[in-house]
Design an enzyme around this catalytic site. Structure first.
Site, mmCIF file in Angstrom:
data_model
loop_
_atom_site.group_PDB
_atom_site.id
_atom_site.type_symbol
_atom_site.label_atom_id
_atom_site.label_comp_id
_atom_site.label_asym_id
_atom_site.label_seq_id
_atom_site.Cartn_x
_atom_site.Cartn_y
_atom_site.Cartn_z
ATOM 1 N N ASP A 64 -7.929 -3.022 -43.095
ATOM 2 C CA ASP A 64 -7.748 -1.693 -43.675
ATOM 3 C C ASP A 64 -8.641 -1.469 -44.894
ATOM 4 O OD1 ASP A 64 -6.412 -3.521 -45.295
ATOM 5 O OD2 ASP A 64 -4.428 -2.758 -44.863
ATOM 6 N N ASN A 130 8.072 -3.717 -47.460
ATOM 7 C CA ASN A 130 8.797 -2.850 -46.527
ATOM 8 C C ASN A 130 8.474 -3.178 -45.064
ATOM 9 O OD1 ASN A 130 6.233 -1.857 -46.225
ATOM 10 N ND2 ASN A 130 6.669 0.208 -46.935
ATOM 11 N N HIS A 132 5.413 -3.510 -43.808
ATOM 12 C CA HIS A 132 4.157 -2.968 -43.274
ATOM 13 C C HIS A 132 3.156 -4.075 -42.981
ATOM 14 C CE1 HIS A 132 2.493 -2.361 -47.592
ATOM 15 N NE2 HIS A 132 1.597 -3.108 -47.003
ATOM 16 N N GLU A 137 2.773 1.734 -42.008
ATOM 17 C CA GLU A 137 4.031 1.884 -42.738
ATOM 18 C C GLU A 137 5.207 2.020 -41.768
ATOM 19 O OE1 GLU A 137 4.176 1.361 -45.795
ATOM 20 O OE2 GLU A 137 2.640 2.373 -46.982
#
Ligand code: GLP
Length: 234
Positions: A64, A130, A132, A137
């Site tokens: 990313d 979380n 990800h 996400e």
């Protein structure tokens, strides 16, 4: 077994293991590596920098990149990769999404086409608090390919430690999709520290759910998880 877990009491041993694992993959003929960023990977890249690993016949694809950060910004993943690995351990060719492309959607499509031409042998993966993976996400479909994402507030908060202030953390990024990650022949996950416990528990002990993107790896045939947490497979 599709999902294997290796726990370490000593964090240095974890990173030694991970570095040797990647070096062995190169020796075994792996040609294309999926690379990750984040604090988790820094000790691994340090270890690799100090090793005699030779990636010069290999290709790398980063997961990313932030949208809108100048390429020279110290927190762009381009700069991170140059500093942490590429300056000292160059690959034959290294790809990252271009976060400054005029048309980010088109750039995502282009990156996806490149990935289709270069199947990833070994994908290195960290995880967000979380759950990800890359910047996929919670809520991202497992079928998603490289795409533009709006970062959640919690991810921006978690990454704010690398910036002068939260306002400087970009709001968008381009990330490989979960489907791209699932296409890798083999995945090496590194999750260290208590902050990652819930995410890791979801992978090792929970059901596959888009609420925790890392649980997509339950569908993968060859995943090795390295952690310093006292945790077990369900
Ligand atoms: C970042 C990256 C991920 C990384 C994760 C964890 O936002 N996009 O690729 O795995 O979050 O980062 P860290 O290792 O700093 O905890």
């Amino acid at each position: 077994m599709a999902l294997q877990l290796k726990t370490f009491e000593n964090i240095n041993e974890l990173y030694d293991f991970a570095a040797q694992f990647l070096q062995q993959k190169v020796k075994d003929g792996a040609k294309t590596f999926g690379l990750a960023t984040g604090g988790t990977m820094q000790p691994l890249y340090k270890n690799l920098r100090q090793s005699d690993v030779d990636f010069s016949s290999c290709t790398s694809f980063n997961l990313d990149e932030y949208i809108g950060l100048p390429i020279t910004h110290p927190e762009s993943y381009f700069t991170y990769m140059q500093k942490e690995l590429f300056e000292q351990k160059p690959f034959h060719k290294s790809y990252l999404p271009n976060g400054l492309a005029e048309d980010a959607e088109l750039e995502a499509q282009h990156y996806n086409e490149l990935l289709a031409k270069h199947p990833i042998d070994v994908q290195l993966l960290g995880v967000g608090e979380n759950g990800h993976i890359g910047f996929n996400e919670p809520g991202t479909a497992f079928s998603e390919k490289t795409h533009v994402v709006t970062l959640t507030e919690s991810t921006r908060q978690a990454n704010a430690r690398f910036f002068d202030s939260i306002d400087e953390v970009p709001t968008k990024a381009i990330t490989m999709g979960i489907d791209n990650i699932l296409q890798a022949k083999e995945v090496l996950v590194i999750a260290v520290g208590e902050k990652k416990r819930a995410a890791l528990e979801s992978l090792l002990q929970g059901e596959a759910t888009v609420d925790s993107p890392i649980t997509a790896l339950q569908q993968h045939a060859n995943v090795l998880v390295l952690t310093d947490l006292n945790i077990s497979l369900a």
